[in-house]
Scaffold this motif. Structure first.
Motif, PDB file in Angstrom:
ATOM      1  N   TYR A  54       1.313  -5.034  -7.291  1.00 40.09           N
ATOM      2  CA  TYR A  54      -0.088  -5.184  -7.715  1.00 40.09           C
ATOM      3  C   TYR A  54      -0.910  -4.082  -7.077  1.00 40.09           C
ATOM      4  N   LEU A  66      -0.388   1.119  -4.836  1.00 37.90           N
ATOM      5  CA  LEU A  66       0.503   0.037  -5.254  1.00 37.90           C
ATOM      6  C   LEU A  66       0.998  -0.750  -4.042  1.00 37.90           C
ATOM      7  N   ALA A  67       0.882  -2.050  -4.111  1.00 41.07           N
ATOM      8  CA  ALA A  67       1.406  -2.928  -3.063  1.00 41.07           C
ATOM      9  C   ALA A  67       2.648  -3.630  -3.584  1.00 41.07           C
ATOM     10  N   GLN A  68       3.634  -3.759  -2.708  1.00 41.99           N
ATOM     11  CA  GLN A  68       4.878  -4.461  -3.064  1.00 41.99           C
ATOM     12  C   GLN A  68       5.001  -5.707  -2.204  1.00 41.99           C
ATOM     13  N   LEU A  69       5.061  -6.835  -2.830  1.00 41.84           N
ATOM     14  CA  LEU A  69       5.202  -8.098  -2.094  1.00 41.84           C
ATOM     15  C   LEU A  69       6.647  -8.577  -2.217  1.00 41.84           C
ATOM     16  N   ASP A  73      -3.640  -2.606  -4.640  1.00 40.15           N
ATOM     17  CA  ASP A  73      -4.285  -2.911  -3.375  1.00 40.15           C
ATOM     18  C   ASP A  73      -5.142  -1.715  -2.975  1.00 40.15           C
TER      19      ASP A  73
END
Lengths: 95, 262
Positions: free
Chosen positions: A5, A11-14, A7
């Motif tokens: 998503y 790009l943020a990776q959860l 952030d």
């Protein structure tokens, strides 16, 4: 599988914790949707992907671009909010 | 008839059987009110007691070495001596010392002399360990609960870790092991959010972080693991800063973090 998503423009990776996944029911995708609803602010656009993002070249320049499978995080049920200590018993009883 | 003596034959098995006139399986024996002295123990029970050892009251509560207290708030109770108790409702059971749960579910001190009270409560599949300062009999107890062990295996106290995680921050984040952590969010190089499975009660909690050394010469120093954004009760941020001239953050292969607090 992970959740990506936006952030603050990058790009943020959860990545889900395996032990937490074990506590959830349903398919892996259903579990990830549950985690997105829990760990992302409500209404956050995100995607579930198994794309290999291990090459960190220019990592800080990565951007999230919406794809065809974009989802939006939703509120957890009140029972789950109580379970995860996001609301108190008093708030649960009053709702 | 003032006295009846039943005596078996001198030969045979030695079993005396009383048979009712209507059927030979109707063998109800009614004994008079009052103490009954048995010449030997009941099968499986050997007793050399010379005073009342077990008392069962009209509510079917049991006292061992003591007459059980009368009011247990509808619980089934076993009382051992003056202060040790075991009480149970359908959904809750308690092991207590110097505490008696009475009508309304209120706990009272019960010892002849003022003393501290403690209780282990099992409720909803969880353990709660309660303690109370010294108090006199028949006054209500005000408990504190220094430790609860939840049904999902968490220890809720000031002295147990609320959460911990060990993860690899290089490449795609890999969570090696964790407790009460739902996920890790990688937001940029050397920047990670730890998302707690169960939120903290407030934002005044304590986070500890450490890491292995970096993989390259430039980062092969004692890394500073900075904790940031602890204004949330459900997540906090870890930043990996090498102790070098450069302020550039780096990905680290082994990152460790522990959380204490309410």
């Amino acid at each position: 599988m992970k959740i990506i998503y936006n952030d603050n423009g990058t790009l943020a990776q959860l990545t889900p914790a395996p032990k937490f996944l074990e506590t959830l029911e349903g398919t892996l995708e259903e579990k990830l949707i549950h985690i997105a609803n829990k760990d992302l602010p409500t209404g956050t656009p995100y995607e579930i992907t198994d794309e290999d993002l291990s090459d960190r070249t220019f990592r800080d320049a990565w951007e999230y671009v919406a794809g065809d499978n974009e989802l939006y995080s939703a509120d957890l049920s009140l029972d789950d909010q109580l379970k995860y200590n996001q609301i108190t018993q008093e708030q649960f009883d009053a709702s | 008839m003032a006295k009846l003596k039943v005596q078996g034959n001198a030969s045979g098995t030695g079993v005396v059987t009383l048979t009712a006139p209507n059927t030979n399986t109707d063998r109800t024996i009614t004994l008079p009110d009052g103490d009954i002295t048995l010449g030997g123990g009941v099968d499986g029970i050997v007793s050399t007691a010379n005073a009342t050892a077990i008392t069962i009251d009209a509510n079917e509560n049991v006292g061992i070495g003591v007459v059980p207290e009368s009011d247990w708030g509808g619980r089934n109770a076993l009382q051992l001596g003056e202060q040790a108790t075991w009480g149970a409702l359908s959904h809750i059971s308690t092991f207590g010392h110097n505490c008696q749960t009475r009508t309304g579910g209120v706990d009272y001190y019960m010892g002849a002399t003022a003393n501290e009270a403690s209780q282990i409560q099992q409720y909803n599949g969880a353990f709660s360990f309660k303690v109370a300062p010294s108090g006199t009999a028949d006054t209500a107890i005000s408990w504190t609960t220094p430790l609860t062990i939840t049904n999902d295996g968490r220890g809720l106290s000031q002295f147990t870790a609320k959460a911990w995680v060990h993860f690899d921050g290089t490449g795609t984040v890999a969570i090696e092991d964790s407790h009460n952590v739902s996920s890790i969010t990688d937001t940029s190089v050397g920047s990670y959010y730890v998302n707690l499975a169960n939120s903290m009660a407030n934002t005044k909690y304590c986070v500890l972080g450490s890491s292995s050394q970096g993989a390259s010469a430039a980062t092969n120093y004692n890394n500073h693991v900075c904790v940031q954004n602890i204004n949330y009760n459900y997540k906090y941020q870890l930043l990996m800063r090498p102790q070098a001239a450069s302020d550039t953050m780096v990905d680290i292969g082994a990152i460790f973090s522990v959380v204490f607090g309410d």
